[in-house]
Design a protein around this motif. Sequence first.
Motif, PDB file in Angstrom:
ATOM      1  N   GLN A 157      39.761  -3.045  20.461  1.00  0.00           N
ATOM      2  CA  GLN A 157      39.736  -1.837  21.281  1.00  0.00           C
ATOM      3  C   GLN A 157      39.030  -2.099  22.605  1.00  0.00           C
ATOM      4  OE1 GLN A 157      37.633   1.774  19.759  1.00  0.00           O
ATOM      5  NE2 GLN A 157      39.686   2.275  19.028  1.00  0.00           N
ATOM      6  N   VAL A 158      39.565  -1.483  23.667  1.00  0.00           N
ATOM      7  CA  VAL A 158      38.955  -1.591  24.999  1.00  0.00           C
ATOM      8  C   VAL A 158      38.963  -0.201  25.626  1.00  0.00           C
ATOM      9  CG1 VAL A 158      39.143  -2.600  27.311  1.00  0.00           C
ATOM     10  CG2 VAL A 158      39.720  -3.977  25.305  1.00  0.00           C
ATOM     11  N   MET A 159      37.819   0.192  26.202  1.00  0.00           N
ATOM     12  CA  MET A 159      37.713   1.469  26.913  1.00  0.00           C
ATOM     13  C   MET A 159      37.485   1.197  28.384  1.00  0.00           C
ATOM     14  SD  MET A 159      35.161   4.674  26.355  1.00  0.00           S
ATOM     15  CE  MET A 159      35.509   6.221  27.154  1.00  0.00           C
ATOM     16  N   LEU A 160      38.277   1.868  29.230  1.00  0.00           N
ATOM     17  CA  LEU A 160      38.180   1.741  30.679  1.00  0.00           C
ATOM     18  C   LEU A 160      37.766   3.063  31.312  1.00  0.00           C
ATOM     19  CD1 LEU A 160      41.605  -0.027  31.385  1.00  0.00           C
ATOM     20  CD2 LEU A 160      39.372  -1.119  31.065  1.00  0.00           C
ATOM     21  N   HIS A 161      37.133   2.971  32.465  1.00  0.00           N
ATOM     22  CA  HIS A 161      36.890   4.119  33.327  1.00  0.00           C
ATOM     23  C   HIS A 161      37.207   3.669  34.744  1.00  0.00           C
ATOM     24  CE1 HIS A 161      34.469   6.341  36.290  1.00  0.00           C
ATOM     25  NE2 HIS A 161      34.977   7.365  35.630  1.00  0.00           N
ATOM     26  N   TYR A 162      37.827   4.546  35.518  1.00  0.00           N
ATOM     27  CA  TYR A 162      38.140   4.223  36.911  1.00  0.00           C
ATOM     28  C   TYR A 162      38.379   5.501  37.698  1.00  0.00           C
ATOM     29  CZ  TYR A 162      42.927   4.757  35.110  1.00  0.00           C
ATOM     30  OH  TYR A 162      44.064   5.225  34.503  1.00  0.00           O
ATOM     31  N   VAL A 163      38.520   5.327  38.996  1.00  0.00           N
ATOM     32  CA  VAL A 163      38.857   6.438  39.883  1.00  0.00           C
ATOM     33  C   VAL A 163      40.306   6.245  40.313  1.00  0.00           C
ATOM     34  CG1 VAL A 163      38.357   7.563  42.084  1.00  0.00           C
ATOM     35  CG2 VAL A 163      36.477   6.744  40.638  1.00  0.00           C
ATOM     36  N   LEU A 164      41.081   7.306  40.211  1.00  0.00           N
ATOM     37  CA  LEU A 164      42.498   7.294  40.565  1.00  0.00           C
ATOM     38  C   LEU A 164      42.716   8.242  41.737  1.00  0.00           C
ATOM     39  CD1 LEU A 164      45.475   6.500  39.704  1.00  0.00           C
ATOM     40  CD2 LEU A 164      45.476   8.693  38.491  1.00  0.00           C
ATOM     41  N   GLN A 165      43.382   7.746  42.759  1.00  0.00           N
ATOM     42  CA  GLN A 165      43.760   8.571  43.910  1.00  0.00           C
ATOM     43  C   GLN A 165      45.283   8.667  43.915  1.00  0.00           C
ATOM     44  OE1 GLN A 165      41.875  10.098  46.507  1.00  0.00           O
ATOM     45  NE2 GLN A 165      43.846  11.008  47.012  1.00  0.00           N
ATOM     46  N   THR A 166      45.817   9.885  43.884  1.00  0.00           N
ATOM     47  CA  THR A 166      47.270  10.072  43.914  1.00  0.00           C
ATOM     48  C   THR A 166      47.664  10.892  45.123  1.00  0.00           C
ATOM     49  OG1 THR A 166      47.112  12.036  42.514  1.00  0.00           O
ATOM     50  CG2 THR A 166      47.549   9.938  41.401  1.00  0.00           C
ATOM     51  N   GLU A 167      48.865  10.617  45.605  1.00  0.00           N
ATOM     52  CA  GLU A 167      49.446  11.375  46.714  1.00  0.00           C
ATOM     53  C   GLU A 167      50.829  11.833  46.306  1.00  0.00           C
ATOM     54  OE1 GLU A 167      49.312   9.194  50.365  1.00  0.00           O
ATOM     55  OE2 GLU A 167      47.163   8.853  50.211  1.00  0.00           O
ATOM     56  N   VAL A 168      51.258  12.938  46.904  1.00  0.00           N
ATOM     57  CA  VAL A 168      52.599  13.467  46.650  1.00  0.00           C
ATOM     58  C   VAL A 168      53.290  13.696  47.986  1.00  0.00           C
ATOM     59  CG1 VAL A 168      51.960  14.556  44.464  1.00  0.00           C
ATOM     60  CG2 VAL A 168      51.789  15.875  46.569  1.00  0.00           C
TER      61      VAL A 168
END
Length: 121
Positions: free
Chosen positions: A72-83
């Motif tokens: 098992q691996v747990m990740l955390h990150y920041v996601l920036q999305t555009e539309v």
Amino acid sequence: MEEQVISLEHALWEAVLHQNTAAFQELVFPSAVMICGGYRCLGSEYAGIIADFFISSYAITHMEVIYARPDQVMLHYVLQTEVADSRDRDLAGTFHVASVWGRHGDSFKLLFNMDSKIAQP
């Protein structure tokens, strides 16, 4: 192992970007718990929802491995999305994302994913 899972996380977002339900289903356990915008569903249900996601771009930053075990691996990150279209504006923004991937044969599949939109000033 950690790099493999980080690569799979990027592949997941490529599937969302291109509305590729088949690729998404290959990466996610059908029974995975997906929490997006306060809405909870299963991975199998979320696969159908991505067909209606019209993001034009995304960027992942601040990627960190919270923990890693052989299974098992747990990740955390920041996601920036555009539309591109204002009708999809609720999909745009900056989000904290946490994901848990579980071993599946020689690879991993997504078990849990949750995002939280970061309020903009």
